[in-house]
Design a protein around this motif. Sequence first.
Motif, PDB file in Angstrom:
ATOM      1  N   LEU A 341       0.843  -1.194   0.000  1.00  0.00           N
ATOM      2  CA  LEU A 341       0.000   0.000   0.000  1.00  0.00           C
ATOM      3  C   LEU A 341       0.878   1.243   0.000  1.00  0.00           C
ATOM      4  CD1 LEU A 341      -2.975   1.002   0.164  1.00  0.00           C
ATOM      5  CD2 LEU A 341      -2.656   1.162   2.645  1.00  0.00           C
ATOM      6  N   LEU A 342       0.720   2.076  -1.015  1.00  0.00           N
ATOM      7  CA  LEU A 342       1.419   3.359  -1.082  1.00  0.00           C
ATOM      8  C   LEU A 342       0.540   4.407  -0.408  1.00  0.00           C
ATOM      9  CD1 LEU A 342       2.625   3.310  -4.823  1.00  0.00           C
ATOM     10  CD2 LEU A 342       3.627   2.178  -2.828  1.00  0.00           C
ATOM     11  N   PHE A 343       1.122   5.139   0.536  1.00  0.00           N
ATOM     12  CA  PHE A 343       0.354   6.134   1.306  1.00  0.00           C
ATOM     13  C   PHE A 343       1.084   7.468   1.239  1.00  0.00           C
ATOM     14  CE2 PHE A 343      -1.113   7.414   5.867  1.00  0.00           C
ATOM     15  CZ  PHE A 343      -2.051   8.264   5.326  1.00  0.00           C
ATOM     16  N   ILE A 344       0.455   8.448   0.601  1.00  0.00           N
ATOM     17  CA  ILE A 344       1.085   9.751   0.396  1.00  0.00           C
ATOM     18  C   ILE A 344       0.215  10.849   0.994  1.00  0.00           C
ATOM     19  CG2 ILE A 344       2.068  11.374  -1.267  1.00  0.00           C
ATOM     20  CD1 ILE A 344       1.200   7.882  -2.455  1.00  0.00           C
ATOM     21  N   PRO A 345       0.589  11.364   2.168  1.00  0.00           N
ATOM     22  CA  PRO A 345      -0.112  12.528   2.732  1.00  0.00           C
ATOM     23  C   PRO A 345       0.565  13.819   2.277  1.00  0.00           C
ATOM     24  CG  PRO A 345       1.362  11.593   4.381  1.00  0.00           C
ATOM     25  CD  PRO A 345       1.569  10.801   3.108  1.00  0.00           C
ATOM     26  N   GLU A 346      -0.227  14.848   2.082  1.00  0.00           N
ATOM     27  CA  GLU A 346       0.325  16.163   1.768  1.00  0.00           C
ATOM     28  C   GLU A 346      -0.213  17.183   2.761  1.00  0.00           C
ATOM     29  OE1 GLU A 346       0.492  17.832  -2.296  1.00  0.00           O
ATOM     30  OE2 GLU A 346      -0.612  19.533  -1.463  1.00  0.00           O
ATOM     31  N   SER A 347       0.700  17.967   3.322  1.00  0.00           N
ATOM     32  CA  SER A 347       0.303  18.942   4.328  1.00  0.00           C
ATOM     33  C   SER A 347       0.005  20.317   3.756  1.00  0.00           C
ATOM     34  CB  SER A 347       1.404  19.076   5.389  1.00  0.00           C
ATOM     35  OG  SER A 347       2.601  19.582   4.807  1.00  0.00           O
ATOM     36  N   GLY A 348       0.060  20.481   2.430  1.00  0.00           N
ATOM     37  CA  GLY A 348      -0.226  21.786   1.837  1.00  0.00           C
ATOM     38  C   GLY A 348      -1.514  22.369   2.398  1.00  0.00           C
ATOM     39  N   GLN A 349      -2.631  21.715   2.051  1.00  0.00           N
ATOM     40  CA  GLN A 349      -3.895  22.002   2.734  1.00  0.00           C
ATOM     41  C   GLN A 349      -4.628  20.673   2.937  1.00  0.00           C
ATOM     42  OE1 GLN A 349      -5.633  25.614   1.482  1.00  0.00           O
ATOM     43  NE2 GLN A 349      -7.034  25.723   3.202  1.00  0.00           N
ATOM     44  N   PHE A 350      -3.806  19.652   3.189  1.00  0.00           N
ATOM     45  CA  PHE A 350      -4.248  18.331   3.613  1.00  0.00           C
ATOM     46  C   PHE A 350      -5.044  17.580   2.551  1.00  0.00           C
ATOM     47  CE2 PHE A 350      -3.395  20.836   7.366  1.00  0.00           C
ATOM     48  CZ  PHE A 350      -2.470  20.022   7.991  1.00  0.00           C
ATOM     49  N   ASN A 351      -4.316  16.984   1.635  1.00  0.00           N
ATOM     50  CA  ASN A 351      -4.898  16.011   0.726  1.00  0.00           C
ATOM     51  C   ASN A 351      -4.029  14.755   0.760  1.00  0.00           C
ATOM     52  OD1 ASN A 351      -3.249  18.076  -0.987  1.00  0.00           O
ATOM     53  ND2 ASN A 351      -3.216  16.203  -2.189  1.00  0.00           N
ATOM     54  N   PHE A 352      -4.634  13.632   0.425  1.00  0.00           N
ATOM     55  CA  PHE A 352      -3.996  12.334   0.626  1.00  0.00           C
ATOM     56  C   PHE A 352      -4.238  11.437  -0.586  1.00  0.00           C
ATOM     57  CE2 PHE A 352      -5.356  14.173   4.599  1.00  0.00           C
ATOM     58  CZ  PHE A 352      -4.298  13.972   5.476  1.00  0.00           C
ATOM     59  N   VAL A 353      -3.293  10.522  -0.820  1.00  0.00           N
ATOM     60  CA  VAL A 353      -3.411   9.553  -1.902  1.00  0.00           C
ATOM     61  C   VAL A 353      -3.040   8.173  -1.380  1.00  0.00           C
ATOM     62  CG1 VAL A 353      -2.593   8.847  -4.184  1.00  0.00           C
ATOM     63  CG2 VAL A 353      -2.847  11.283  -3.659  1.00  0.00           C
ATOM     64  N   LEU A 354      -3.835   7.166  -1.761  1.00  0.00           N
ATOM     65  CA  LEU A 354      -3.523   5.761  -1.514  1.00  0.00           C
ATOM     66  C   LEU A 354      -3.522   5.019  -2.839  1.00  0.00           C
ATOM     67  CD1 LEU A 354      -5.730   4.800   1.574  1.00  0.00           C
ATOM     68  CD2 LEU A 354      -3.241   4.839   1.521  1.00  0.00           C
ATOM     69  N   VAL A 355      -2.556   4.122  -3.014  1.00  0.00           N
ATOM     70  CA  VAL A 355      -2.526   3.246  -4.179  1.00  0.00           C
ATOM     71  C   VAL A 355      -2.294   1.831  -3.668  1.00  0.00           C
ATOM     72  CG1 VAL A 355      -1.430   2.698  -6.376  1.00  0.00           C
ATOM     73  CG2 VAL A 355      -1.608   5.080  -5.643  1.00  0.00           C
ATOM     74  N   SER A 356      -3.241   0.943  -3.945  1.00  0.00           N
ATOM     75  CA  SER A 356      -3.180  -0.447  -3.501  1.00  0.00           C
ATOM     76  C   SER A 356      -2.621  -1.321  -4.629  1.00  0.00           C
ATOM     77  CB  SER A 356      -4.586  -0.934  -3.111  1.00  0.00           C
ATOM     78  OG  SER A 356      -4.597  -2.322  -2.895  1.00  0.00           O
ATOM     79  N   LEU A 357      -1.601  -2.120  -4.299  1.00  0.00           N
ATOM     80  CA  LEU A 357      -0.887  -2.923  -5.295  1.00  0.00           C
ATOM     81  C   LEU A 357      -0.780  -4.387  -4.862  1.00  0.00           C
ATOM     82  CD1 LEU A 357       2.133  -0.473  -5.814  1.00  0.00           C
ATOM     83  CD2 LEU A 357       0.110  -0.651  -7.284  1.00  0.00           C
TER      84      LEU A 357
END
Length: 362
Positions: A341-357
């Motif tokens: 599981l790829l987990f990418i949080p961004e603190s810019g104004q809080f958006n997140f991405v998950l990629v399941s492999l």
Amino acid sequence: MPCYITRTASYLPGPAVENDEIERFIGSLDGEAATKEKILSMNGIVRRHYAQDQLQQKTHDVYGLAARAAQQCLSEYTAADTVTYLAAGTTYTPLAAPGFASILHHRLQADGYLNYPVEISSHAGICSSAANAMVAAIRSITAGHHRTALCVGAEHASEILKSSVIQPIDDRSQHDNLRNSRWFMSIFLRFMLSDGAGAFLLQDRPDSERLSLRVNWTHSMSFAHEAPLCMKLEGRTALLSQDLSVLSSYLVPLATKFLDIALETHHDSLDSYSTILPHMSSYFFRRKMERVIASHSSNPQNPVPYWTNLATAGNTGSASIYVMLDQFLRQHELRDGDRILLFIPESGQFNFVLVSLTVVMP
């Protein structure tokens, strides 16, 4: 239609730079020597890479870094299907326009790659910009619009953090606690961020001769409607800043909420994964990441394991998930059916991405 990551590549410029060599490449600022060791102990990074020489002259720009990673990804690709979709993301480009993917397409053409028309998609932002480029490329394949795509993430943070360029706001005298100053955050970012790039080749079928990663699902979500601005890059000054108080207040609650939504939407569980690859800006936030993972594991005392190369590759921002997955695949023996599981949080104004492999062996 299914989508598979069939090739990965990463490019870290120049030699690895140890902590005591940082100033040789990005110079020094007045007063930062007194805080350097404290900051380095907080971020936990022991080496990183810079696309700068010791005269603070760039060895590559961000387009060149992206091109090097893309070339490595495509260098052994001999299949009949050509790449028809190019998606790329980054935080900073020296040109505000045209888009990152457009100039990257030209750079690749000059080096003998993608010497034909392709569809492009450029993504801006901070840590999740290149992850969202990946999501766009994945969805272009699953929708049946393309059979082969290339997605790229690259960062050249040193170009705006080196001492010959950066002009941090000196508000130290306004704060009893230095950590609350904008000046301290500029120094913190100088000692945290570094340069690098990565690329993935995506196809609608697995490779017949080597390991592939089937994309099970993707999830991308913004919470900017309920969180204040936290990290920003100012257009006129190229000054990068972050509000640690906002980050501390919102990161864990919103990351938890995002995971709840994503796992419920896709009827999935963290326990089904053998490894999580999370983007972490620094080890300062390691315990927060561990709490989020543990809270979504069936046994919080024995949570799903995670892996990071932060200490030895540095924080390459939006490129980090590309560099991380590439190095993880090269350093680990994986079995058919392993889930990542790829987990990418961004603190810019809080958006997140998950990629399941899922690993697919030939």
